[in-house]
Design an enzyme around this catalytic site. Structure first.
Site, PDB file in Angstrom:
ATOM      1  CG  HIS A  81      -2.122  -1.305   1.274  1.00  0.00           C
ATOM      2  ND1 HIS A  81      -1.264  -2.020   2.241  1.00  0.00           N
ATOM      3  CD2 HIS A  81      -3.183  -1.417  -0.019  1.00  0.00           C
ATOM      4  CE1 HIS A  81      -2.915  -3.007   2.523  1.00  0.00           C
ATOM      5  NE2 HIS A  81      -3.551  -3.302   1.079  1.00  0.00           N
ATOM      6  CG  ASP A  86      -5.576  -7.469  -4.868  1.00  0.00           C
ATOM      7  OD1 ASP A  86      -6.768  -8.734  -4.531  1.00  0.00           O
ATOM      8  OD2 ASP A  86      -5.330  -6.811  -4.605  1.00  0.00           O
TER       9      ASP A  86
HETATM   10  O1  PAF Z   1      -8.043  -3.730  -3.049  1.00  0.00           O
HETATM   11  C1  PAF Z   1      -8.123  -3.319  -2.219  1.00  0.00           C
HETATM   12  O2  PAF Z   1      -7.848  -3.719  -1.214  1.00  0.00           O
HETATM   13  C2  PAF Z   1     -10.261  -3.244  -2.000  1.00  0.00           C
HETATM   14  O3  PAF Z   1     -10.527  -4.651  -2.714  1.00  0.00           O
HETATM   15  C3  PAF Z   1     -10.619  -1.721  -2.468  1.00  0.00           C
HETATM   16  C4  PAF Z   1     -10.014  -1.931  -3.921  1.00  0.00           C
HETATM   17  C5  PAF Z   1      -9.802  -1.214  -2.178  1.00  0.00           C
HETATM   18  C6  PAF Z   1     -11.998  -2.245  -2.614  1.00  0.00           C
HETATM   19  O4  PAF Z   1     -12.051  -2.342  -1.474  1.00  0.00           O
END
Ligand code: PAF
Length: 517
Positions: free
Chosen positions: A34, A153
């Site tokens: 992140h 993802d």
């Molecule tokens: O990847 C994630 O953490 C979640 O799927 C997201 C994109 C924040 C949507 O809730």
């Protein structure tokens, strides 16, 4: 940094800000993956908004909604260090209104089944409806210039790209590379569920993918072989139960029999009770982007920034002509003497080396034989002689050959007048970047003024630019011509950032559709 907990508070705060906004949607429990998104957003935008929201809509009835880690205080401290401007952390009640615990009462965004049903969709029915809904709401509320999502993802990223395109949601979608632990395990908030033994075995997902990638580099292309390699690895770890191992187009998610240009090898497995996913994108050749257009359309600035954003080499053809000019002068040769100049060509080995930087795009390092000439090619003497040298047929021929060599491995962005028509006719993406003569004249005026140089009248500059266009498009060697398959981008009303975002979108849309079934 602000912590905003309501939709209303977010609206007020955004209303008081100015400049470009980058949005990083997360569910919290932040890790280095992140943080890499937040740092990228920080580099690209004036304002960075991180949303932290454990979205109930994307969890199935037997999934870990209750257990999902919620660590707002630690997350806030990490966001502060990564220099986010604001965290948006609403409650489900505030975000979705009072119907949040009756999801069927809410309007939802349903991605097409071709994207939502394969891969994870088979094991998590409804999951991507929840993701598409929350992301649509977040982007509509924040109206960012750019939103950032991780490649880990990969299916989610493909869905969000199409979602933003189909619903005309604002801003560009930026996919960012997977961040891994030292042993290769992809970072995930769910890794904290693994016990010691599971953690040790979880790394097999990465090892299998890495082995497949090595085989791919050695020439293996078929789905059957690549999937089998990963499976063989997973079979060695008793705690790891595969759910799927598939080869798909990373953008359309259509299954691939073999990789012609690009494929995503994706895997999901249960490790104990924890579900982990990982993938690797395999490109047969790294893509080539050709940017042609008239003088003054901003080609080189755009090419350099685009290369930086996509992690490709900016093939600075201008720097190559300058490097050869430097060599001619350093050998005491008269630049007008075409025969003597041609004799020097085989003795001059020019190399461009990309320079990585966290502080935005850097021009490549330039070498002639064993000498670094990055600075030396910018001297007045080189500037005064480069057009004489570059106009010589033998020089152009030799340097175009060298440019084509770079194209063999791909991974370049090149700009010029004949890149898409002559140098890289098979480039994956061809752009014809242009602007009206009047706009280019105005830009030239601004540029001269900013460098405290004399500024000619607009009419005189317009005339000069028109004449230059005519000359460029009618000259015998390398005339300026739009390739038939080039996409024209007119930049009159676009700031440089918007041009880059547009090209990134075109890249996403075009480089990949070649694998469409
Ligand atoms: O990847 C994630 O953490 C979640 O799927 C997201 C994109 C924040 C949507 O809730």
């Amino acid at each position: 940094m602000r912590l905003l907990k309501t939709v209303e508070g977010l609206g007020c705060w955004l209303g008081s800000q100015s400049g470009s906004v980058g949005l990083v949607p997360t569910m919290g429990a932040l890790h280095e993956g992140h943080l890499s998104l937040i740092r990228q957003a920080r580099r690209d935008n004036d304002i960075v908004v991180v949303s932290i929201f454990v979205n109930p809509l994307q969890f199935g009835p037997n999934e870990d909604l209750e257990a999902y880690p919620r660590t707002l205080e630690v997350d806030a401290a990490l966001c502060e260090v990564a220099k986010a401007d604001c965290i948006f952390a609403p409650s489900p009640l505030d975000f979705y209104g009072s119907d949040f615990n009756q999801p069927n009462a809410l309007v939802k965004v349903i991605p097409p089944p071709t994207l939502a049903q394969p891969l994870c969709g088979q094991f998590r029915p409804g999951h991507f409806d929840g993701v598409a809904t929350v992301v649509t709401k977040l982007i509509s509320l924040v109206r960012p210039q750019r939103s950032y999502f991780g490649q880990k993802d990969g299916q989610q990223l493909a869905i969000i790209r199409q979602l933003v395109r189909d619903l005309n949601l604002p801003g560009a979608v930026i996919g960012c590379p997977i961040v891994r632990e030292a042993d290769g395990l992809a970072l995930s908030s769910r890794n904290r569920y693994l016990d010691g033994q599971e953690r040790q075995q979880a790394v097999i997902l990465y090892r299998g993918l890495r082995r497949a990638e090595q085989e791919f580099r050695a020439g293996v292309r078929s789905q059957h072989s690549l999937v089998r390699i990963v499976l063989q690895y997973l079979e060695t770890a008793p705690a790891v139960v595969p759910q799927y191992i598939e080869l798909v187009n990373p953008y359309t998610l259509a299954p691939l029999e073999k990789i012609e240009t690009v494929g995503m090898l994706a895997v999901a497995a249960l490790v104990g009770t924890t579900r982990l996913i990982d993938n690797v994108v395999l490109r047969a050749r790294r893509p080539i982007i050709a940017i042609d257009g008239p003088a003054g359309a901003g080609k080189s600035t755009v090419a350099r920034q685009l290369a930086h954003q996509l992690g490709l080499l900016y093939l600075d053809t201008g720097a190559m002509y300058r490097a050869f000019t430097w060599y001619v002068l350093s050998q005491g040769c008269d630049p007008e003497d075409e025969v003597a100049v041609a004799d020097l060509l085989p003795k001059c080995d020019i190399k461009l080396v990309a320079r990585a930087s966290d502080h935005g795009p850097q021009p490549p390092e330039v070498w002639v034989n064993d000498t670094s000439v990055t600075q030396a090619i910018r001297t007045a003497a080189v500037t005064a002689n480069v057009s004489t040298i570059a106009a010589q047929g033998s020089v152009r021929e030799a340097l175009v050959k060298q440019q084509m060599q770079y194209g063999l491995a791909g991974g370049v962005v090149a700009d010029g007048r004949d890149i898409g028509t002559h140098v890289f006719p098979d480039a994956e993406l061809k752009i014809f970047l242009t602007a009206s003569v009047e706009e280019r004249a105005r830009r030239r005026q601004r540029d001269l003024a900013s460098r405290s140089q004399p500024v000619p009248e607009l009419a005189a500059l317009t005339q000069t630019i028109s004449e230059r266009d005519y000359k460029d498009s009618t000259r015998e060697i390398s005339p300026l011509r739009q390739a038939d398959d080039a996409i024209e981008v007119v930049t009159d009303t676009l700031a440089i950032d918007s041009v880059i975002d547009k090209l990134l979108t075109l890249y996403e849309e075009n480089v990949v559709t070649e694998d469409k079934p």
